[in-house]
Scaffold this motif. Structure first.
Motif, PDB file in Angstrom:
ATOM      1  N   UNK A 289       0.815  -1.216   0.000  1.00 25.80           N
ATOM      2  CA  UNK A 289       0.000   0.000   0.000  1.00 25.80           C
ATOM      3  C   UNK A 289       0.849   1.267   0.000  1.00 25.80           C
ATOM      4  N   UNK A 290       2.157   1.114   0.175  1.00 28.01           N
ATOM      5  CA  UNK A 290       3.050   2.271   0.139  1.00 28.01           C
ATOM      6  C   UNK A 290       3.044   3.106   1.396  1.00 28.01           C
ATOM      7  N   UNK A 291       2.530   2.583   2.486  1.00 28.95           N
ATOM      8  CA  UNK A 291       2.489   3.373   3.717  1.00 28.95           C
ATOM      9  C   UNK A 291       3.702   3.072   4.585  1.00 28.95           C
ATOM     10  N   UNK A 292       3.966   3.962   5.517  1.00 28.93           N
ATOM     11  CA  UNK A 292       5.003   3.748   6.518  1.00 28.93           C
ATOM     12  C   UNK A 292       4.376   3.930   7.890  1.00 28.93           C
ATOM     13  N   UNK A 293       4.551   2.980   8.801  1.00 28.10           N
ATOM     14  CA  UNK A 293       3.990   3.130  10.134  1.00 28.10           C
ATOM     15  C   UNK A 293       4.860   4.038  10.988  1.00 28.10           C
ATOM     16  N   UNK A 294       4.383   4.347  12.170  1.00 31.39           N
ATOM     17  CA  UNK A 294       5.212   5.038  13.158  1.00 31.39           C
ATOM     18  C   UNK A 294       6.066   4.038  13.925  1.00 31.39           C
ATOM     19  N   UNK A 295       5.511   2.841  14.145  1.00 32.28           N
ATOM     20  CA  UNK A 295       6.218   1.782  14.843  1.00 32.28           C
ATOM     21  C   UNK A 295       6.005   0.486  14.072  1.00 32.28           C
ATOM     22  N   UNK A 296       7.090  -0.210  13.784  1.00 35.64           N
ATOM     23  CA  UNK A 296       7.042  -1.476  13.058  1.00 35.64           C
ATOM     24  C   UNK A 296       7.442  -2.596  14.010  1.00 35.64           C
ATOM     25  N   UNK A 297       6.582  -3.623  14.106  1.00 30.91           N
ATOM     26  CA  UNK A 297       6.821  -4.751  15.009  1.00 30.91           C
ATOM     27  C   UNK A 297       7.310  -5.943  14.199  1.00 30.91           C
ATOM     28  N   UNK A 298       8.450  -6.524  14.627  1.00 35.44           N
ATOM     29  CA  UNK A 298       9.075  -7.605  13.865  1.00 35.44           C
ATOM     30  C   UNK A 298       9.478  -8.752  14.788  1.00 35.44           C
ATOM     31  N   UNK A 299       9.366  -9.950  14.273  1.00 33.77           N
ATOM     32  CA  UNK A 299       9.868 -11.143  14.956  1.00 33.77           C
ATOM     33  C   UNK A 299       9.872 -12.271  13.935  1.00 33.77           C
ATOM     34  N   UNK A 300       9.651 -13.513  14.368  1.00 27.24           N
ATOM     35  CA  UNK A 300       9.604 -14.694  13.508  1.00 27.24           C
ATOM     36  C   UNK A 300      10.799 -14.734  12.558  1.00 27.24           C
ATOM     37  N   UNK A 301      10.610 -14.442  11.272  1.00 24.34           N
ATOM     38  CA  UNK A 301      11.640 -14.685  10.270  1.00 24.34           C
ATOM     39  C   UNK A 301      12.886 -13.838  10.441  1.00 24.34           C
ATOM     40  N   UNK A 302      12.818 -12.704  11.159  1.00 22.99           N
ATOM     41  CA  UNK A 302      14.010 -11.859  11.244  1.00 22.99           C
ATOM     42  C   UNK A 302      15.125 -12.517  12.045  1.00 22.99           C
ATOM     43  N   UNK A 303      14.811 -13.573  12.805  1.00 23.39           N
ATOM     44  CA  UNK A 303      15.841 -14.290  13.562  1.00 23.39           C
ATOM     45  C   UNK A 303      16.355 -15.524  12.863  1.00 23.39           C
ATOM     46  N   UNK A 304      15.946 -15.736  11.632  1.00 23.07           N
ATOM     47  CA  UNK A 304      16.461 -16.880  10.891  1.00 23.07           C
ATOM     48  C   UNK A 304      16.127 -18.215  11.528  1.00 23.07           C
TER      49      UNK A 304
END
Length: 497
Positions: free
Chosen positions: A291-306
């Protein structure tokens, strides 16, 4: 029949001999009633490679669960194994709290290079506890601290974790009911193409007028601006661009852009939960990029730890208002996860695996739609990239005003069991657990994708036949191999992030 030991090519590595039935029995005796996947996928993995798991029963299974989307590169990808091995061989400390290390520095460089545009060049990162729920907790706390407000906005169908604050913004009523309310949360309607909260669907109206997504936006705007609406000043709105546990429901891109504008105009922080959608899963590196948007806060887990436990939030620099120690976690310094995560992010980015997920996912989606065309028990097919879902229904029951038939969770459970019998691991989600979910690794081959479709079609046909014949479920001889025992049949809800 007792299976004595794993009979695959690696039998020599596995000593002493294992009886998978005994291992599963001990697990039932020793572990809590809250276990989930072990109930419905009664296998004992002993080795894994790519998209394949090898069980102690001597069988191989095509894995379309991928650790609930954690394994972007599949099991034991050479890049990940090499990164972990090199870290261990250097004698690097494995546990460092939030101290700076070469591994962390390299991971941070790689992660910042992958972040969606719009967060700013001075974006801040905060390493959290090891799960996505921990990162959600951090995001909620940061938003409340930065704004001084406490109310949170969340959506029907949303899933954000099982800890206190994350559970408060999660939509699943069954797991929330036994507990007191932890936060002030206002629930908003998420647009659903099949089970529209307004009963009109998305773009499926017989006459001109607003569809479910339009009505959702109108409702949210009016509610937030209504002085008698009961909503105190919100700190943040949290949303998934594709609801995962909620039944694989992609948000329309125009709707996401409208949500971004609603929050921006009213000074409400937008938290985007990309725990499951991130790192190429939906056909873009981050689902927000559709959608081309940018959040104020991005929450990441799962795949980012390989494949290793790791959770991070990224946020605009002006929100960095925490004092030292305002949010901590003992295991936020997982060095093996940072090494594995860097290798995963780099491989996905360099090989364009997000684009590959888009192309292969489109092929799978077409195949699922063809399956639905000839099988009325498939009420709706949806998804994005390699995050796909098929909702199973009772076609003989009356449809609602929007044309949706009642969900059929019993059929879905039978399909899952029939898939496991045929060597395919899938999971369920959505309302009543009636949505078949596919989360294969991004490296799944085209041949394996074809096998997924063929196996699903065969399993669905077999499950429908079983549903018609309706054997006595109390008789264990009626239970096919791979289906859970009566002791494991009860559903304890979806797996935790």
């Amino acid at each position: 029949m007792t299976i004595s030991a794993y009979s695959g090519t690696d039998a020599g590595r596995l000593a002493p001999a294992m009886d998978p039935a005994e291992i599963l029995a001990r697990q039932r005796e020793r572990e809590s009633a809250a276990r989930t996947y072990a109930r419905t996928l009664p296998i004992v993995p002993v080795r894994a490679e790519g998209a394949t798991i090898f069980g102690a029963d001597g069988r191989s299974y095509l894995d379309c669960l991928s650790g609930a989307g954690t394994l972007a590169l599949g099991h034991n990808h050479p890049d990940v194994v090499q990164a972990i091995t090199e870290t261990l061989s250097r004698g690097a400390p494995l546990h460092t709290l939030d101290l700076a290390t070469p591994e962390k520095d390299a991971f941070t460089d790689e992660l910042r290079a992958c972040l969606p545009p719009g967060l700013g060049s001075d974006v801040k990162l905060h390493f959290c506890g090891p799960s996505g729920a921990d990162a959600v907790e951090a995001a909620l706390k940061l938003a409340q601290t930065a704004t001084g407000n406490h109310t949170l906005l969340a959506f029907t169908g949303g899933y954000h974790g099982m800890t206190s604050g994350a559970l408060a913004v999660t939509g699943n009523v069954a797991v929330k009911s036994p507990l007191p309310a932890a936060m002030s949360v206002v629930r908003l309607p998420f647009p659903h193409p099949y089970r529209c909260p307004f009963g009109v669907g998305l773009g499926q109206l017989p006459t001109a007028g607003p569809d479910g997504a339009d009505l959702s936006i109108r409702y949210i705007e009016r509610l937030l601006d209504d002085p008698l609406g009961g909503v105190t000043a919100p700190a943040a709105l949290i949303v998934e661009a594709v609801q995962g546990e909620g039944g694989v429901v992609p948000a329309p891109d125009d709707w996401m852009r409208a949500i971004r504008e609603i929050t921006r105009r009213r000074g409400i922080l937008l938290i985007l939960d990309e725990v499951q959608t991130g790192v190429g899963r939906t056909g873009r590196f981050w689902a927000a990029q559709h959608s081309g948007i940018a959040p104020d806060i991005l929450v990441m887990s799962k795949a980012i730890g390989g494949g290793q436990p790791l959770a991070v939030i990224a946020y605009r620099a002006e929100l960095d208002v925490w004092t030292p120690g305002a949010h901590t976690g003992t295991f936020r310094g997982n060095q093996l996860a940072m090494a594995a995560g860097r290798a995963t992010l780099r491989r996905v980015r360099r090989d364009g695996l997000d684009e590959r997920a888009a192309n292969l996912g489109a092929r799978l989606l077409t195949g699922l739609r063809e399956l639905a065309r000839t099988r009325p028990h498939v009420g709706h097919v949806r998804g994005r990239g390699l995050m796909l879902g098929a909702e199973l229904v009772d076609p003989a029951a009356a449809a609602d005003a929007a044309g949706a038939h009642p969900a059929d969770p019993r059929l879905a459970a039978l399909v899952r069991a029939e898939c496991l019998r045929r060597g395919l691991i899938i999971e369920l989600g959505g309302r009543h657990g009636a949505v078949i979910r596919l989360l294969p690794p991004l490296i799944i081959t085209e041949a394996q994708a074809s096998r997924v479709l063929a196996t699903l079609a065969d399993a669905l046909d077999a499950a429908v036949r079983r549903l018609v014949t309706a054997p006595d479920r109390s008789n264990p001889t009626d239970r096919p191999r791979g289906e859970p025992t009566p002791a494991d049949r009860e559903d304890a809800g979806r797996g935790a992030q």
